[in-house]
Design a protein around this motif. Structure first.
Motif, PDB file in Angstrom:
ATOM      1  N   GLY A 179      34.019  30.013  41.602  1.00 26.57           N
ATOM      2  CA  GLY A 179      34.976  30.893  42.262  1.00 26.57           C
ATOM      3  C   GLY A 179      35.112  32.266  41.638  1.00 26.57           C
ATOM      4  O   GLY A 179      35.864  33.109  42.151  1.00 26.57           O
ATOM      5  N   GLU A 180      34.405  32.527  40.549  1.00 24.92           N
ATOM      6  CA  GLU A 180      34.444  33.852  39.937  1.00 24.92           C
ATOM      7  C   GLU A 180      33.899  34.904  40.910  1.00 24.92           C
ATOM      8  O   GLU A 180      32.866  34.688  41.557  1.00 24.92           O
ATOM      9  CB  GLU A 180      33.616  33.885  38.651  1.00 24.92           C
ATOM     10  N   VAL A 181      34.582  36.037  40.996  1.00 24.82           N
ATOM     11  CA  VAL A 181      34.073  37.153  41.800  1.00 24.82           C
ATOM     12  C   VAL A 181      32.812  37.681  41.130  1.00 24.82           C
ATOM     13  O   VAL A 181      32.817  37.988  39.937  1.00 24.82           O
ATOM     14  CB  VAL A 181      35.134  38.264  41.917  1.00 24.82           C
ATOM     15  N   TRP A 182      31.733  37.788  41.892  1.00 22.52           N
ATOM     16  CA  TRP A 182      30.438  38.112  41.299  1.00 22.52           C
ATOM     17  C   TRP A 182      30.459  39.418  40.519  1.00 22.52           C
ATOM     18  O   TRP A 182      30.032  39.473  39.359  1.00 22.52           O
ATOM     19  CB  TRP A 182      29.342  38.162  42.369  1.00 22.52           C
ATOM     20  N   HIS A 183      30.948  40.485  41.112  1.00 22.42           N
ATOM     21  CA  HIS A 183      30.926  41.770  40.411  1.00 22.42           C
ATOM     22  C   HIS A 183      31.776  41.734  39.149  1.00 22.42           C
ATOM     23  O   HIS A 183      31.376  42.292  38.111  1.00 22.42           O
ATOM     24  CB  HIS A 183      31.400  42.895  41.330  1.00 22.42           C
TER      25      HIS A 183
END
Length: 339
Positions: free
Chosen positions: A90-94
């Protein structure tokens, strides 16, 4: 106990398409995986939703929608030749890439500002500015919703190819990616072979060795200059894949259309620039009702407000038909159509 709820998904997809889910749950922890399988068993179909940056959502989704929001990043292992970093799906990629640069975990900086989540990255096998995800991939952890088991998968098992993976062809809704591990080489070497990076002033005027921070900043500047911010203008990034054709097909198209932009590939194939094909059929900057083609990047379809999946589908079909008629090449849609 996980309890599905009704959910408006308009703000959960970067195209900003009007969409609703009759049943929606959030996945926030590995401790919920067994309960998630219990819920999934009650529904005929399941759709796993990450950042919503690579999907075209129908106006009404009757499947169970699972929004992946589990967070966490850690140094998983380190040797003299590599670092392995594990990030929850669930981490935001950027944000994850930026965190790696801040910590000196170099190797992902060319992939900055790609929208979406860590868990979605291997599904699409994302890539940009000279680096492909599979070049930095170590392994991933996935949950089999049907068999209620957790598995680890190698790069070979993920079957990566250009913007493709095992997960795109697996039974829909069966696999939930829990965490992804990335192998970052030591010593690190900057990848600046992409023409836009070679020309970028930040890198061109570097007095010494280029740093990962400089590459990261250059990629961010280029992407912000070329691509619309989904928070301002709804879009799903590149909407079409760059088609791969044989050398003979490339030569015949180039003979009829001088200036064709294409890149040599292995085994005598060529990758055609889909944006060039779209622009030269006159679609760049055109608007059809609430949707259109971005005026600075022909690969990007945009939602000017109030659009739905049918609007996007009709626009994409019209573009494909014109490109096929002019160049004899059929464009393939990159975002997943979810019905």
């Amino acid at each position: 106990m996980l309890q599905p709820i009704f959910q408006d998904l308009t703000s959960f997809n970067t195209l900003g398409l009007r969409s609703r889910a009759a049943a929606f749950v959030r996945h926030e922890s590995a401790s919920e995986l067994s309960a998630l399988s219990d819920v999934a068993d009650r529904f005929g179909r399941v759709f796993i939703l990450g950042g919503g940056s690579n999907v075209v959502l129908a106006s009404q989704l009757d499947s169970l929608v699972v929004k992946v929001e589990a967070r966490g990043v850690q140094l998983w292992s380190e040797t003299d030749s590599e670092l392995v970093i594990e990030a929850q799906a669930g981490e935001v990629w950027h944000d994850f890439v930026a965190q790696c640069v801040d910590k000196g975990w170099d190797g992902l900086e060319n992939l900055a500002l790609i929208p979406g989540t860590v868990g979605a990255a291997p599904v699409q096998n994302i890539g940009a500015y000279g680096v492909e995800l599979d070049q930095r991939f170590h392994s991933l952890v996935a949950w089999d919703l049907h068999e209620r088991r957790q598995v680890e998968m190698s790069a070979g098992e993920c079957r990566f190819s250009y913007r493709d993976s095992f997960f795109k062809h697996a039974q829909p809704g069966r696999w939930l990616i829990v965490a992804v591990r990335f192998r970052l080489p030591k010593p690190w070497r900057a990848v600046t072979t992409y023409p836009d990076l070679q020309r970028h002033p930040l890198l061109a005027r570097s007095a010494g060795a280029v740093t990962a921070r400089q590459v990261f900043d250059a990629v961010c500047e280029i992407r912000r200059r070329k691509l619309p911010d989904p928070a301002v203008l709804g879009n799903a990034g590149s909407f079409f894949k760059n088609p791969i054709v044989s050398a003979g097909r490339h030569d015949s198209i180039e003979a009829e259309h001088p200036g064709l932009v294409a890149y040599p590939q292995e085994h005598g194939f060529y990758k055609l620039a889909a944006g060039w094909l779209i622009e030269h059929t006159g679609w760049k900057g055109r608007r059809v009702g609430p949707v259109g083609v971005h005026d600075r990047q022909a690969l990007v379809l945009v939602n000017y407000g109030g659009a739905n999946a049918e609007n996007i589908r009709n626009l994409a079909d019209a573009i494909r038909a014109d490109v096929a008629a002019r160049y004899g090449v059929m464009l393939e849609q990159e975002p997943v159509a979810v019905v």
